[in-house]
Design an enzyme around this catalytic site. Structure first.
Site, PDB file in Angstrom:
ATOM      1  N   LYS A 116     -19.819 103.819 -17.172  1.00 47.13           N
ATOM      2  CA  LYS A 116     -19.733 102.625 -16.014  1.00 47.13           C
ATOM      3  C   LYS A 116     -18.561 101.493 -16.256  1.00 47.13           C
ATOM      4  CE  LYS A 116     -24.478 102.362 -15.133  1.00 47.13           C
ATOM      5  NZ  LYS A 116     -25.489 101.184 -15.355  1.00 47.13           N
ATOM      6  N   LYS A 201     -20.879  89.383 -17.562  1.00 46.26           N
ATOM      7  CA  LYS A 201     -21.678  88.044 -17.012  1.00 46.26           C
ATOM      8  C   LYS A 201     -23.136  88.537 -16.553  1.00 46.26           C
ATOM      9  CE  LYS A 201     -21.701  83.734 -16.565  1.00 46.26           C
ATOM     10  NZ  LYS A 201     -21.649  82.851 -17.666  1.00 46.26           N
ATOM     11  N   PHE A 202     -23.877  87.778 -16.932  1.00 47.33           N
ATOM     12  CA  PHE A 202     -25.440  88.141 -16.370  1.00 47.33           C
ATOM     13  C   PHE A 202     -25.346  87.086 -14.979  1.00 47.33           C
ATOM     14  CE2 PHE A 202     -30.058  86.782 -15.517  1.00 47.33           C
ATOM     15  CZ  PHE A 202     -30.374  88.471 -15.180  1.00 47.33           C
ATOM     16  N   HIS A 208     -29.303  92.505  -4.647  1.00 52.10           N
ATOM     17  CA  HIS A 208     -28.809  93.986  -4.860  1.00 52.10           C
ATOM     18  C   HIS A 208     -28.475  94.388  -3.527  1.00 52.10           C
ATOM     19  CE1 HIS A 208     -28.582  98.026  -7.046  1.00 52.10           C
ATOM     20  NE2 HIS A 208     -28.484  98.260  -5.544  1.00 52.10           N
ATOM     21  N   GLU A 275     -22.577 100.315  -5.516  1.00 57.55           N
ATOM     22  CA  GLU A 275     -23.410  98.968  -5.741  1.00 57.55           C
ATOM     23  C   GLU A 275     -22.903  97.775  -6.027  1.00 57.55           C
ATOM     24  OE1 GLU A 275     -27.552 101.526  -6.997  1.00 57.55           O
ATOM     25  OE2 GLU A 275     -26.515 100.519  -8.624  1.00 57.55           O
ATOM     26  N   GLU A 288     -21.614  99.357  -9.935  1.00 58.48           N
ATOM     27  CA  GLU A 288     -21.495 100.685 -10.190  1.00 58.48           C
ATOM     28  C   GLU A 288     -21.609 101.680  -9.043  1.00 58.48           C
ATOM     29  OE1 GLU A 288     -24.856 103.156 -12.146  1.00 58.48           O
ATOM     30  OE2 GLU A 288     -26.212 102.181 -10.982  1.00 58.48           O
ATOM     31  N   ARG A 292     -24.096 110.557  -6.234  1.00 62.10           N
ATOM     32  CA  ARG A 292     -25.209 111.498  -5.584  1.00 62.10           C
ATOM     33  C   ARG A 292     -25.659 110.994  -4.288  1.00 62.10           C
ATOM     34  NH1 ARG A 292     -29.274 108.186  -7.015  1.00 62.10           N
ATOM     35  NH2 ARG A 292     -29.153 106.953  -9.087  1.00 62.10           N
ATOM     36  N   VAL A 295     -32.468 108.101  -3.541  1.00 58.26           N
ATOM     37  CA  VAL A 295     -33.679 108.069  -3.039  1.00 58.26           C
ATOM     38  C   VAL A 295     -33.592 107.342  -1.479  1.00 58.26           C
ATOM     39  CG1 VAL A 295     -36.069 106.992  -3.342  1.00 58.26           C
ATOM     40  CG2 VAL A 295     -35.052 108.275  -5.257  1.00 58.26           C
ATOM     41  N   ARG A 338     -41.491 102.421  -1.142  1.00 55.74           N
ATOM     42  CA  ARG A 338     -41.676 103.729  -2.026  1.00 55.74           C
ATOM     43  C   ARG A 338     -43.210 103.555  -2.280  1.00 55.74           C
ATOM     44  NH1 ARG A 338     -36.706 104.531  -6.128  1.00 55.74           N
ATOM     45  NH2 ARG A 338     -35.188 103.911  -4.745  1.00 55.74           N
TER      46      ARG A 338
HETATM   47  P1  ADP Z   1     -28.639 101.449 -13.265  1.00 50.20           P
HETATM   48  O1  ADP Z   1     -27.708 102.527 -13.333  1.00 50.20           O
HETATM   49  O2  ADP Z   1     -29.472 101.770 -14.683  1.00 50.20           O
HETATM   50  O3  ADP Z   1     -29.862 101.180 -12.237  1.00 50.20           O
HETATM   51  P2  ADP Z   1     -27.319  99.217 -12.635  1.00 50.20           P
HETATM   52  O4  ADP Z   1     -25.939  98.808 -13.446  1.00 50.20           O
HETATM   53  O5  ADP Z   1     -27.264  99.760 -11.183  1.00 50.20           O
HETATM   54  O6  ADP Z   1     -28.124 100.026 -13.656  1.00 50.20           O
HETATM   55  O7  ADP Z   1     -28.205  97.643 -12.628  1.00 50.20           O
HETATM   56  C1  ADP Z   1     -29.523  97.910 -12.184  1.00 50.20           C
HETATM   57  C2  ADP Z   1     -29.941  96.512 -11.778  1.00 50.20           C
HETATM   58  O8  ADP Z   1     -29.691  95.619 -13.122  1.00 50.20           O
HETATM   59  C3  ADP Z   1     -29.300  95.746 -10.944  1.00 50.20           C
HETATM   60  O9  ADP Z   1     -29.674  95.864  -9.463  1.00 50.20           O
HETATM   61  C4  ADP Z   1     -29.720  94.305 -11.186  1.00 50.20           C
HETATM   62  O10 ADP Z   1     -30.895  93.988 -10.858  1.00 50.20           O
HETATM   63  C5  ADP Z   1     -29.545  94.125 -12.616  1.00 50.20           C
HETATM   64  N1  ADP Z   1     -28.260  93.955 -13.246  1.00 50.20           N
HETATM   65  C6  ADP Z   1     -27.262  94.871 -13.615  1.00 50.20           C
HETATM   66  N2  ADP Z   1     -25.892  94.121 -13.808  1.00 50.20           N
HETATM   67  C7  ADP Z   1     -26.448  92.991 -13.847  1.00 50.20           C
HETATM   68  C8  ADP Z   1     -25.680  91.808 -14.173  1.00 50.20           C
HETATM   69  N3  ADP Z   1     -24.433  91.663 -14.379  1.00 50.20           N
HETATM   70  N4  ADP Z   1     -26.237  90.518 -13.744  1.00 50.20           N
HETATM   71  C9  ADP Z   1     -27.500  90.372 -13.488  1.00 50.20           C
HETATM   72  N5  ADP Z   1     -28.284  91.537 -13.187  1.00 50.20           N
HETATM   73  C10 ADP Z   1     -27.699  92.721 -13.291  1.00 50.20           C
END
Ligand code: ADP
Length: 455
Positions: A116, A201-202, A208, A275, A288, A292, A295, A338
């Site tokens: 990633k 950064k969070f 999403h 995403e 990311e 593939r 779902v 789901r």
């Molecule tokens: P995975 O491949 O495990 O699904 P992702 O990178 O797609 O991981 O992230 C999954 C979820 O985690 C996102 O939809 C979001 O809710 C949360 N997330 C990921 N990165 C961040 C971020 N930088 N800040 C806030 N939430 C995040």
């Protein structure tokens, strides 16, 4: 076009792929583990082969067993579905060396995007906005501390080879960063066999939103609009919808274009998902690529009328897309819930076992993709998802009404399911007004008192 395809998966997605093959006149070979001997998809395939014991490592993840089944059954291609080997670059490589078409992108592309932090760099290079963070992997505690101080708390530590919401830790200060750094590494090592993590950064209270992409081997790429997957519990999606009620037309267009730029830059072909997180200001950031089918691909099928599995097969056979962005029309609103065999009143613990009665919903605007039937015994070994209920209506409001009606008429006697929680979400004013974010579930349904009150 292919004559015969092996499906290296189980459950509803195996059935979904068989359906697409039937319509294309392609023969199907279904594989199964000993735990799936009574599975519905086996009765729908042209040929079935047992590939091993219940544990996935010996069956659905067993590359030699799957390849020998493919050779014995004399197939030209393998569809990996989602999960299991679908994003395993080594498996795609083995297929290639055995002269079997892998229905998905090239192994090189899967490997490049599967890491990633590397995918983020590709997104930067393609001019796609990314969440600010470490330029690559973070290999020491002191480096993590330094980067976090630079980008500012809160930060999130993420597994470079992660998936399924695992290997992630949020840190709001230095002590929790140090703990989280080591915890994320060991979780990543256990779950993915690789401890590499990166820091970014969070984004507080994000939404999403993801863009579905199709690319052929001749350089043509289109996007099929977005899916909103903001309703998540512990980073696992529960409800998906399209179009996203959170974005305006201008953002939709810029997000679609950004996704197409990245996919072209990655020389990606077949179906994929880019995403993004959307912040409170409406700005979006790449997180990311899922290399593939997902779902929730079904949601996009409903609003575009495009059969994504059929497209995957066609594109893997080397056919051209045959249409451009301008040809893609979006129609109405789709919501997917789901259907998981889990008990929401007991912290969503899995609830496998005998389904005494299963009556799926029907009527106008309803689609059900499920491998469940009355008398089916859900094995405890795999994912708890037993199906997806979709509605497609002219507006979001009507879609919510139809979904409530459809969930109300669904009967599952035996295992507990997520139907009560789906109904409560659809009734919630934040969801109705589309002002929710990824913290919604934790905020309103995060404690046992809220869950105990479910209808
Ligand atoms: P995975 O491949 O495990 O699904 P992702 O990178 O797609 O991981 O992230 C999954 C979820 O985690 C996102 O939809 C979001 O809710 C949360 N997330 C990921 N990165 C961040 C971020 N930088 N800040 C806030 N939430 C995040």
């Amino acid at each position: 076009m292919f004559r015969r395809i092996l499906i290296a998966n189980r459950g509803e997605i195996a059935q979904r792929i068989i359906r697409a093959c039937r319509e294309l006149g392609i023969e199907t070979v279904a594989v199964y583990s000993e735990a799936d001997a009574d599975a519905l998809y086996l009765s729908q395939a042209d040929e079935t082969i047992c590939i091993g014991p219940a544990a996935s490592a010996g069956s659905y993840l067993n590359i030699p067993a799957i390849i020998s089944a493919a050779e014995v059954a004399d197939v030209e291609a393998i569809h990996p579905g989602y999960g299991f080997l679908s994003e395993n670059a080594h498996f795609a490589e083995v297929c290639r060396s055995c002269k079997i078409h892998f229905i998905g992108p090239d192994p090189e592309t899967i490997a490049a995007l599967g890491q990633k932090d590397n995918a983020k760099q590709m997104a930067r290079d393609a001019g796609c906005p990314v969440v600010p963070g470490s330029p690559g992997s973070v290999d020491t505690e002191s480096e993590a501390v330094k980067i976090a101080a630079e980008i500012g708390y809160p930060v999130i530590i993420k597994a470079a080879f992660g998936g399924g919401g695992r290997g992630m830790r949020v840190a709001r200060n230095e002590p929790s960063l140090i703990n989280g750094y080591h915890a994320a590494r060991s979780e990543a090592k256990n779950a993915f066999g690789n401890a590499t993590v990166y820091v970014e950064k969070f984004v507080e209270n994000p939404r999403h939103v993801e863009v579905q992409i199709l690319g052929d081997m001749h350089g043509n790429v289109v996007h099929l609009g977005e899916r909103d997957c903001t309703v998540q519990r512990r980073h696992q999606k529960l409800i998906e919808e399209s179009p996203s009620p959170m974005i305006d037309e201008d953002t939709r267009q810029r997000m679609g274009e950004a996704a197409v730029r990245l996919i072209k830059h990655a020389k990606y072909h077949n179906a994929g998902t880019v995403e993004f997180l959307l912040d409170k200001n409406g700005d979006f950031y790449f997180i990311e690529v899922n290399a593939r089918i997902q779902v929730e691909h079904t949601v996009t099928e409903m609003v575009t009328g495009i059969d994504l599995i059929r497209e995957q097969i066609r594109l893997a056979a080397g056919e051209e897309l045959g249409y451009t962005q301008a040809d893609i029309k979006f129609n109405g609103h789709c919501i997917e819930c789901r259907l998981n065999a889990e008990d929401p009143r007991k912290d969503f613990q899995p609830s496998p076992g005998l389904v005494e009665t299963f009556v799926p919903p029907g009527g106008p605007g309803v689609r059900v993709d499920s491998h469940c039937y009355s008398g089916y015994r859900i094995p405890p070994t795999y994912d708890s998802m037993i199906g997806k209920i979709l509605v497609h209506r002219p507006t979001r409001e009507m879609a919510i009404q139809t979904m409530q009606r459809a969930l109300g008429e669904t009967v599952v006697v035996g295992p507990k399911t997520t139907i009560p929680i789906s109904r409560a979400i659809l009734d919630h004013p934040d969801f109705r007004q589309a002002v929710h974010d990824t913290g919604f579930m934790e905020r309103y349904f995060g404690n046992s008192a809220a869950l105990a009150g479910l209808r």
